[in-house]
Write a protein that holds these residues in place. Sequence first.
Motif, PDB file in Angstrom:
ATOM      1  N   GLU A   1       1.085  -1.469   0.341  1.00  0.00           N
ATOM      2  CA  GLU A   1      -0.606   0.095  -0.240  1.00  0.00           C
ATOM      3  C   GLU A   1       1.132   1.507   0.135  1.00  0.00           C
ATOM      4  O   GLU A   1       0.768   2.523  -0.242  1.00  0.00           O
ATOM      5  N   LEU A   2       2.139   0.860   1.100  1.00  0.00           N
ATOM      6  CA  LEU A   2       3.329   2.349   0.835  1.00  0.00           C
ATOM      7  C   LEU A   2       3.527   2.449  -0.803  1.00  0.00           C
ATOM      8  O   LEU A   2       3.527   3.819  -0.943  1.00  0.00           O
TER       9      LEU A   2
ATOM     10  N   TRP B   1       4.598   5.175   8.022  1.00  0.00           N
ATOM     11  CA  TRP B   1       3.045   5.876   9.385  1.00  0.00           C
ATOM     12  C   TRP B   1       3.159   7.061   8.504  1.00  0.00           C
ATOM     13  O   TRP B   1       1.514   7.752   8.356  1.00  0.00           O
ATOM     14  N   LYS B   2       3.590   8.016   8.077  1.00  0.00           N
ATOM     15  CA  LYS B   2       3.316   9.160   7.022  1.00  0.00           C
ATOM     16  C   LYS B   2       2.629   9.364   6.094  1.00  0.00           C
ATOM     17  O   LYS B   2       1.597  10.034   6.172  1.00  0.00           O
ATOM     18  N   GLU B   3       3.554   8.479   5.258  1.00  0.00           N
ATOM     19  CA  GLU B   3       1.690   7.925   4.408  1.00  0.00           C
ATOM     20  C   GLU B   3       0.777   7.761   4.104  1.00  0.00           C
ATOM     21  O   GLU B   3      -0.012   7.445   3.618  1.00  0.00           O
ATOM     22  N   LEU B   4       0.583   6.208   4.853  1.00  0.00           N
ATOM     23  CA  LEU B   4      -0.684   5.506   5.173  1.00  0.00           C
ATOM     24  C   LEU B   4      -1.751   6.208   6.293  1.00  0.00           C
ATOM     25  O   LEU B   4      -2.508   5.780   6.637  1.00  0.00           O
ATOM     26  N   PHE B   5      -0.602   6.754   7.458  1.00  0.00           N
ATOM     27  CA  PHE B   5      -1.437   7.096   8.886  1.00  0.00           C
ATOM     28  C   PHE B   5      -1.642   9.160   9.090  1.00  0.00           C
ATOM     29  O   PHE B   5      -2.238   8.981   9.724  1.00  0.00           O
TER      30      PHE B   5
ATOM     31  N   PRO C   1      -5.844   5.984   7.471  1.00  0.00           N
ATOM     32  CA  PRO C   1      -5.368   4.907   7.636  1.00  0.00           C
ATOM     33  C   PRO C   1      -7.353   3.584   6.994  1.00  0.00           C
ATOM     34  O   PRO C   1      -7.671   2.941   7.713  1.00  0.00           O
ATOM     35  N   VAL C   2      -7.413   3.833   5.869  1.00  0.00           N
ATOM     36  CA  VAL C   2      -9.207   3.233   6.159  1.00  0.00           C
ATOM     37  C   VAL C   2      -8.881   1.986   5.202  1.00  0.00           C
ATOM     38  O   VAL C   2     -10.271   1.491   5.113  1.00  0.00           O
TER      39      VAL C   2
ATOM     40  N   GLY D   1      -6.721  -1.975  10.677  1.00  0.00           N
ATOM     41  CA  GLY D   1      -6.038  -3.033  11.310  1.00  0.00           C
ATOM     42  C   GLY D   1      -5.013  -2.748  12.915  1.00  0.00           C
ATOM     43  O   GLY D   1      -4.582  -2.632  14.030  1.00  0.00           O
ATOM     44  N   VAL D   2      -4.029  -1.217  12.445  1.00  0.00           N
ATOM     45  CA  VAL D   2      -2.765  -1.140  13.551  1.00  0.00           C
ATOM     46  C   VAL D   2      -3.890  -0.308  14.245  1.00  0.00           C
ATOM     47  O   VAL D   2      -3.574  -0.421  15.637  1.00  0.00           O
TER      48      VAL D   2
END
Length: 426
Positions: A51-52, A77-81, A86-87, A93-94
Motif C-alpha cells: 500500500e505504501l 506511518w507518514k504516508e498511510l496514517f 488509514p481506511v 488493523g494497526v
Amino acid sequence: MAEKAILAAVRKAVDSARVVDMHTHIYEPRFGGLLLWGIDELLTYHYLIAELFRARPDIAYEKFWNMPKPAQAELVWKELFVERSPVSEAARGVVTCLEAMGVKPGPKALAEARKMLAGCKVEDHVDRVFKLAGVEKVVMTNDPFDDAEREVWLAGKGPRDDRFAAALRIDALLNDWPAAAAKMRAMGYEPSGGESGPDAAGDKEVRRFLADWKTRMKPAYLAASLPPVFRWDAGDLPPGTPARAAAQARVFSRCLLPFARDEGLPVALMIGVRKSVNPALKLAGDSLGRACVEDIEALCLQWPTVRFLVTMLSRENQHHLCVAARKFGNLTPFGCWWFLNDPSIIREMTAERIELLGLSVIPQHSDARVLDQLIYKWRHSREVIGEVLAEKYAALAKAKWPLSAAKIREDVERLFSRNFREIARI
Ligand code: RAT
Ligand code: ZN
C-alpha cells in the motif's frame, strides 16, 4: 428468544470465544528473532508495504529496502496514517491494535507506541496479546528447510510453550525438488532420484525425513502453499510431463499423502498463490489465480482417509469449494486467506459457507506474521462473523425454532476452536 436477546447472545458468544488460530506465522519466544512483534513490525507488514508503494509510486524499491526498519516504519506511518486516513483493512488493523494496547490513536501514536513497548519483555507481550485477542492457541508455520528455524529445533532449546502448536510446512519439497534434495543431503539424508523427483528408494528417504521432523515438531498437520495449478499424481501422469511438475506430483502423491495417511496427519493446502508477479516487492509481490477445485475433489475421492484442510485465494473458487466439501467429509474449508481477509469478503464467504455447510467449517485463521496482529485480525473477524451468525439465528427464531444462549455458545465454539481441534487432535 426475542430477536434482541438473540443478538446479544450471539455477540457475547462470539466476543468471548477462545480461539484456536489454525494458521499463523508467529513463533514461540524461544525462536528469538523469528517472532516478530511491536509497532515497527506492524507497520512494515508486507500488506502495508504494497500500500505504501501505491501511495508513493515514485519511491524506488531498492531505496526503500535499503532503509533501516525504523525508517521504513516511519515512512509507512507518514504516508498511510498521517497524510491519508488509514481506511484500508491492513491500516485500520494497526489502529485497532494501538487502541487495544492503550495508545491513543492519532498521528502521534507511533512515538507513543514505541515508548510504551520499549521496555517490554517479549514473554509479557505474548501474554498480553493473547489475552487481548481472546486467543488460546496458535499454530505456527514451521519450515525444516529454513536454516535459522531448523537450528532452533535441532538445538531443542527450552520447554515448548503449549499455546504454540507446530505445522510442518513442506513447500520446499514440492516447489523445487532439486534444491530440496540438495538440502536434504546436507542434512544427512539420501534422496536418490533425478530432476523429475525421487525414485522408489528416494521416496522412502523423503518419508524418513518427514517422520524425523514429525517426531521433533509434533505438528498438528502438514502444510503447503501452492500455485493455482499444481500437479499430483492420480496414476495418470502423462509421459513428457516437465521435470518440475513431475517432481511435484511424485513427492506429493508418493511421499506426502501416504505419510499423512499412515500417520493420521491432516494435510492443509493453501491454493492459488502466484508468487512474485512483482519480484521487486519481495513478500508483497505475490498475486493470485483461480484454482481447479475438480482436482481437489479427485484428491479427496482417491485419499478418503486423509483429512484435507483447504483454503483458496481466489474469491471465484469459494462457492465451488463449499460444494466440493458437501461431497467429501474429509474436506474442510478454512479461513479467509490473505486478500480475502477483508470484512466485505469475510461476510460473503462466511454466509456462503454456513448456508452450504452449516457449522462444519473453520471460518477464519489470522495468518498473523506479527504477534500484535492477532488482536486486530480476530477483533475484525469476530465482528463480521457475529453479524452473519446473528442473521441466521434471527431467521431461525422467526420460524419459531427454540434457541438458547448455551446452544449458541456451543455452536460458536465449534467454529472458533472445536472443529479444528477435532481434525488436528490437539
Ligand atoms: O498471508 C500472508 O502473509 C502470505 O504472505 C503467506 O504467508 C501465506 O499466508 C502463506 O502461508 O504462504
Ligand atoms: Zn500464511
